[in-house]
Write a protein that holds these residues in place. Structure first.
Motif, PDB file in Angstrom:
ATOM      1  N   THR A  97      17.829  28.500  13.527  1.00  0.00           N
ATOM      2  CA  THR A  97      17.333  29.828  13.901  1.00  0.00           C
ATOM      3  C   THR A  97      18.493  30.801  13.789  1.00  0.00           C
ATOM      4  N   VAL A  98      18.275  31.872  13.055  1.00  0.00           N
ATOM      5  CA  VAL A  98      19.321  32.880  12.875  1.00  0.00           C
ATOM      6  C   VAL A  98      18.755  34.269  13.113  1.00  0.00           C
ATOM      7  N   GLU A  99      19.637  35.157  13.506  1.00  0.00           N
ATOM      8  CA  GLU A  99      19.251  36.559  13.656  1.00  0.00           C
ATOM      9  C   GLU A  99      19.564  37.286  12.356  1.00  0.00           C
ATOM     10  N   VAL A 100      18.635  38.124  11.935  1.00  0.00           N
ATOM     11  CA  VAL A 100      18.795  38.895  10.699  1.00  0.00           C
ATOM     12  C   VAL A 100      18.631  40.387  11.001  1.00  0.00           C
ATOM     13  N   VAL A 124      14.033  29.533  10.986  1.00  0.00           N
ATOM     14  CA  VAL A 124      13.431  30.665  11.692  1.00  0.00           C
ATOM     15  C   VAL A 124      14.401  31.840  11.611  1.00  0.00           C
ATOM     16  N   PHE A 125      13.870  32.982  11.243  1.00  0.00           N
ATOM     17  CA  PHE A 125      14.643  34.208  11.113  1.00  0.00           C
ATOM     18  C   PHE A 125      14.087  35.210  12.113  1.00  0.00           C
ATOM     19  N   LEU A 126      14.923  35.638  13.047  1.00  0.00           N
ATOM     20  CA  LEU A 126      14.522  36.597  14.079  1.00  0.00           C
ATOM     21  C   LEU A 126      15.290  37.901  13.919  1.00  0.00           C
ATOM     22  N   VAL A 127      14.615  39.011  14.119  1.00  0.00           N
ATOM     23  CA  VAL A 127      15.282  40.309  14.088  1.00  0.00           C
ATOM     24  C   VAL A 127      16.098  40.507  15.358  1.00  0.00           C
ATOM     25  N   ASP A 128      15.678  39.875  16.454  1.00  0.00           N
ATOM     26  CA  ASP A 128      16.376  40.009  17.732  1.00  0.00           C
ATOM     27  C   ASP A 128      16.441  38.646  18.408  1.00  0.00           C
ATOM     28  N   MET A 129      17.639  38.103  18.586  1.00  0.00           N
ATOM     29  CA  MET A 129      17.790  36.801  19.219  1.00  0.00           C
ATOM     30  C   MET A 129      17.295  36.823  20.661  1.00  0.00           C
ATOM     31  N   ALA A 160       8.476  42.962  10.201  1.00  0.00           N
ATOM     32  CA  ALA A 160       8.185  41.759  10.997  1.00  0.00           C
ATOM     33  C   ALA A 160       9.363  41.450  11.912  1.00  0.00           C
ATOM     34  N   ARG A 161       9.076  40.796  13.033  1.00  0.00           N
ATOM     35  CA  ARG A 161      10.117  40.373  13.976  1.00  0.00           C
ATOM     36  C   ARG A 161      10.534  38.927  13.740  1.00  0.00           C
ATOM     37  N   VAL A 162       9.718  38.158  12.973  1.00  0.00           N
ATOM     38  CA  VAL A 162      10.001  36.743  12.744  1.00  0.00           C
ATOM     39  C   VAL A 162       9.517  36.343  11.356  1.00  0.00           C
ATOM     40  N   GLU A 163      10.229  35.417  10.743  1.00  0.00           N
ATOM     41  CA  GLU A 163       9.816  34.771   9.493  1.00  0.00           C
ATOM     42  C   GLU A 163      10.190  33.299   9.617  1.00  0.00           C
ATOM     43  N   THR A 203      -6.155  41.251   5.934  1.00  0.00           N
ATOM     44  CA  THR A 203      -5.896  42.689   5.821  1.00  0.00           C
ATOM     45  C   THR A 203      -4.632  43.018   5.035  1.00  0.00           C
ATOM     46  N   GLY A 204      -3.713  42.027   4.931  1.00  0.00           N
ATOM     47  CA  GLY A 204      -2.434  42.287   4.296  1.00  0.00           C
ATOM     48  C   GLY A 204      -1.486  43.069   5.182  1.00  0.00           C
ATOM     49  N   GLU A 205      -1.856  43.227   6.445  1.00  0.00           N
ATOM     50  CA  GLU A 205      -1.042  44.000   7.380  1.00  0.00           C
ATOM     51  C   GLU A 205      -0.387  43.093   8.413  1.00  0.00           C
ATOM     52  N   LEU A 206       0.706  43.583   8.982  1.00  0.00           N
ATOM     53  CA  LEU A 206       1.404  42.897  10.058  1.00  0.00           C
ATOM     54  C   LEU A 206       0.474  42.823  11.271  1.00  0.00           C
ATOM     55  N   VAL A 207       0.428  41.662  11.946  1.00  0.00           N
ATOM     56  CA  VAL A 207      -0.402  41.548  13.146  1.00  0.00           C
ATOM     57  C   VAL A 207       0.217  42.363  14.275  1.00  0.00           C
ATOM     58  N   ALA A 208      -0.636  42.870  15.140  1.00  0.00           N
ATOM     59  CA  ALA A 208      -0.170  43.609  16.310  1.00  0.00           C
ATOM     60  C   ALA A 208       0.299  42.611  17.360  1.00  0.00           C
ATOM     61  N   GLY A 209       1.184  43.060  18.237  1.00  0.00           N
ATOM     62  CA  GLY A 209       1.588  42.216  19.344  1.00  0.00           C
ATOM     63  C   GLY A 209       3.062  41.895  19.337  1.00  0.00           C
ATOM     64  N   ASP A 210       3.439  41.100  20.335  1.00  0.00           N
ATOM     65  CA  ASP A 210       4.839  40.740  20.525  1.00  0.00           C
ATOM     66  C   ASP A 210       5.244  39.601  19.592  1.00  0.00           C
ATOM     67  N   VAL A 211       6.460  39.094  19.785  1.00  0.00           N
ATOM     68  CA  VAL A 211       6.969  38.045  18.907  1.00  0.00           C
ATOM     69  C   VAL A 211       6.159  36.754  19.053  1.00  0.00           C
ATOM     70  N   ARG A 212       5.538  36.510  20.204  1.00  0.00           N
ATOM     71  CA  ARG A 212       4.666  35.327  20.342  1.00  0.00           C
ATOM     72  C   ARG A 212       3.500  35.422  19.365  1.00  0.00           C
ATOM     73  N   ALA A 213       2.836  36.559  19.374  1.00  0.00           N
ATOM     74  CA  ALA A 213       1.691  36.769  18.469  1.00  0.00           C
ATOM     75  C   ALA A 213       2.145  36.685  17.021  1.00  0.00           C
ATOM     76  N   GLN A 214       3.311  37.253  16.729  1.00  0.00           N
ATOM     77  CA  GLN A 214       3.813  37.215  15.361  1.00  0.00           C
ATOM     78  C   GLN A 214       4.190  35.796  14.951  1.00  0.00           C
ATOM     79  N   THR A 215       4.783  35.025  15.858  1.00  0.00           N
ATOM     80  CA  THR A 215       5.130  33.638  15.556  1.00  0.00           C
ATOM     81  C   THR A 215       3.859  32.829  15.296  1.00  0.00           C
ATOM     82  N   GLU A 216       2.846  33.011  16.117  1.00  0.00           N
ATOM     83  CA  GLU A 216       1.579  32.292  15.931  1.00  0.00           C
ATOM     84  C   GLU A 216       0.982  32.592  14.560  1.00  0.00           C
ATOM     85  N   ARG A 217       0.998  33.854  14.139  1.00  0.00           N
ATOM     86  CA  ARG A 217       0.427  34.204  12.824  1.00  0.00           C
ATOM     87  C   ARG A 217       1.253  33.604  11.697  1.00  0.00           C
ATOM     88  N   ALA A 218       2.579  33.646  11.812  1.00  0.00           N
ATOM     89  CA  ALA A 218       3.427  33.036  10.790  1.00  0.00           C
ATOM     90  C   ALA A 218       3.149  31.538  10.696  1.00  0.00           C
TER      91      ALA A 218
END
Length: 136
Positions: A114-117, A86-91, A124-127, A48-63
């Motif tokens: 792992t760093v906070e950005v 790993v780049f997190l928006v919130d540690m 996204a919440r994670v990269e 879809t080219g869109e961000l997946v829905a869900g929490d940081v777990r779901a986002q980490t799995e997709r990444a």
């Protein structure tokens, strides 16, 4: 005399991972294919080219699934990964990200930073990026 070493850089691409959203490659193979540097993957659904829905777990799995597809384009898998960033928006998301991330590595995990950005593309919440090596 030109002392620069010629380095052969071969791009890797997977249609099963999101397309690059800037002037970069999904991955670059160097050293005759001995090392592969993967660009950071965010939790973008390649269909879809869109961000997946869900929490940081779901986002980490997709990444991580996106990274898996780029690794596969080079005939590699997570057992070849020697380093991740790993780049997190919130540690505060560290434990949840860590739990999802850890499921992708059997045996000895790679080195990792792992760093906070302040922010990531598309909200996204994670990269996650990584470096892999090919077997001898």
């Amino acid at each position: 005399m030109d002392r620069r070493l010629a380095v052969t850089r071969t791009p890797l691409h997977s249609d099963k991972a999101p397309k690059a959203i800037g002037p970069y490659s999904q991955a670059i193979e160097v050293g005759g294919g001995r090392m592969v540097f993967l660009s950071g993957q965010t939790p973008i659904d390649p269909a879809t080219g869109e961000l997946v829905a869900g929490d940081v777990r779901a986002q980490t799995e997709r990444a991580m699934e996106n990274l898996r597809e780029v690794l596969a384009a080079g005939g590699l898998d997570f057992s070849h990964v020697v380093r991740c960033g790993v780049f997190l928006v919130d540690m505060g998301d560290f434990a949840a990200m860590n739990e999802a991330y850890g499921r992708y590595f059997q045996g000895t995990p790679p080195a990792r930073t792992t760093v906070e950005v302040r922010g990531l593309p598309k909200g996204a919440r994670v990269e996650i990026d990584c470096i892999a090596v090919t077997p001898d």
